[in-house]
Motif scaffolding. Sequence first.
Motif, mmCIF file in Angstrom:
data_model
loop_
_atom_site.group_PDB
_atom_site.id
_atom_site.type_symbol
_atom_site.label_atom_id
_atom_site.label_comp_id
_atom_site.label_asym_id
_atom_site.label_seq_id
_atom_site.Cartn_x
_atom_site.Cartn_y
_atom_site.Cartn_z
ATOM 1 N N ASP A 82 2.315 5.196 -0.638
ATOM 2 C CA ASP A 82 1.835 6.528 -0.263
ATOM 3 C C ASP A 82 1.343 7.300 -1.475
ATOM 4 O OD1 ASP A 82 2.548 5.908 2.322
ATOM 5 O OD2 ASP A 82 4.511 6.885 2.182
ATOM 6 N N ASN A 83 1.976 7.049 -2.629
ATOM 7 C CA ASN A 83 1.587 7.783 -3.828
ATOM 8 C C ASN A 83 1.729 6.861 -5.032
ATOM 9 O OD1 ASN A 83 4.432 7.809 -4.526
ATOM 10 N ND2 ASN A 83 4.658 9.476 -3.033
ATOM 11 N N THR A 90 -6.846 4.230 -3.393
ATOM 12 C CA THR A 90 -7.837 4.184 -2.329
ATOM 13 C C THR A 90 -7.670 5.419 -1.475
ATOM 14 O OG1 THR A 90 -6.398 2.992 -0.821
ATOM 15 C CG2 THR A 90 -7.749 1.655 -2.311
ATOM 16 N N SER A 91 -8.566 5.582 -0.505
ATOM 17 C CA SER A 91 -8.496 6.745 0.377
ATOM 18 C C SER A 91 -7.276 6.693 1.293
ATOM 19 C CB SER A 91 -9.770 6.833 1.224
ATOM 20 O OG SER A 91 -9.925 5.644 1.995
ATOM 21 N N ARG A 92 -6.685 5.469 1.472
ATOM 22 C CA ARG A 92 -5.543 5.328 2.382
ATOM 23 C C ARG A 92 -4.218 5.242 1.625
ATOM 24 N NH1 ARG A 92 -6.871 0.396 6.160
ATOM 25 N NH2 ARG A 92 -7.430 -0.500 4.117
ATOM 26 N N GLY A 93 -4.276 5.122 0.324
ATOM 27 C CA GLY A 93 -3.066 5.039 -0.459
ATOM 28 C C GLY A 93 -3.326 4.253 -1.738
ATOM 29 N N ARG A 152 -2.972 0.888 -3.763
ATOM 30 C CA ARG A 152 -2.738 -0.549 -3.590
ATOM 31 C C ARG A 152 -1.950 -1.106 -4.792
ATOM 32 N NH1 ARG A 152 -8.699 -2.767 -1.763
ATOM 33 N NH2 ARG A 152 -8.661 -1.963 0.378
ATOM 34 N N LEU A 158 0.881 -1.175 0.000
ATOM 35 C CA LEU A 158 0.000 0.000 0.000
ATOM 36 C C LEU A 158 0.917 1.223 0.000
ATOM 37 C CD1 LEU A 158 -2.922 1.039 0.123
ATOM 38 C CD2 LEU A 158 -2.699 1.070 2.629
#
Length: 385
Positions: free
Chosen positions: A320-321, A344-347, A349, A318
């Motif tokens: 960061d960018n 995704t909203s967290r990073g 995938r 996952l």
Amino acid sequence: MNFSRQALLGIGMILGGSVMLYAMVQQIGESNQPQPTSAMIEKPTTEQESPQPLTTDIETEKRILAQKQKERAARVAEQERRAQEFLTEQEVAEAEALAKARAESQQYVKNSMPDADEKSDSTKSTQETTTSAESALASPITPEASQISETSQQQEAQRQAAAKKAADAKKQAEAKKQAEAKKQAEAKKQAEAKKQAEIEAAAERERKAAEAAKNEPPKSPSDYQVKKGDGLIKLARQYNMPVEVLAQANNISPSTSLQLGQNITIPSRNQVQRLEREAAAAEKAAEAKRDAQQKLREARQEVKETDAKGSFGVQVALADNQAKADQLAKKFKEAGYQVKTSPTSRGVRVIVGPERGKVAALALKDKINSDSNVNTNGAWVLYWR
């Protein structure tokens, strides 16, 4: 001319044969004539007609009788001689028995005499016993004397039996002693053989250790120039290291042929140990990867309709960018995986797949976690769609 010669020869042969035949007939006739009987009669001799005189038989009988009487007298003399020898032997035996009886009586008196009075009584008794024994020996052999003789013989037999028993015991003791000595010698021999074997084994171990130390890798890396007949296998055996380690230390394949004059590096002991550990780990990882690949293949072949519907994927990271996600995706693609990214909203995938069925996705996850090329262990299965 020839005919006349043959005729004359034949006539001569016939005449000669006739003469010979006539002579043979005359000879046969003379042999068949009877001989005069007077020549065949023998005149009886005077010696056969005259009878033997009777005086000759009487003289012969007298001579035979005299010879028999002489032989009888010789036998009687021999019997008398033997009887005399028997009497002499009997007298010797009686004398020996008397001497033995006296000695036993004196010894008994010497051992059992308490004081002077008893000594005189014993002396008297001994004298009486001696006198009685002498009178008994002087007199003809009686049943009592015969019994004494038998007792002496029994005592002698007992003494001989005891001596034989002692000799047998001594013989057995000597045999036992010899057996023990032989056993000790054998044990000593075995101990010496065992000690010699231990010495030889220790010498062999030292020799092997010295040979191993001689063939061990150097303490520090060294350069080696390839000579005629050298190869990776030969050099690896010479320096006691695996071929793969020697090849890895020189960044070449184990099957590479060395060139004459080529310089190669002989790794040190520490490098050999490190390379061996790395090779063992790589082999273990490769084996795990092979096992995971085999399980993935089997899982893909055994997907059933009962599995969860839809496709599944394996999330490996996952990021960061997107840039980091693309970099990770490139590494997995180079390792041979199908990779996609999903924001995704967290990073972002990074997902490997898809796989049809959850069983196959789980097998793919195990393969990724055991793959040293991607170096990850945090993969997990997720539902794709």
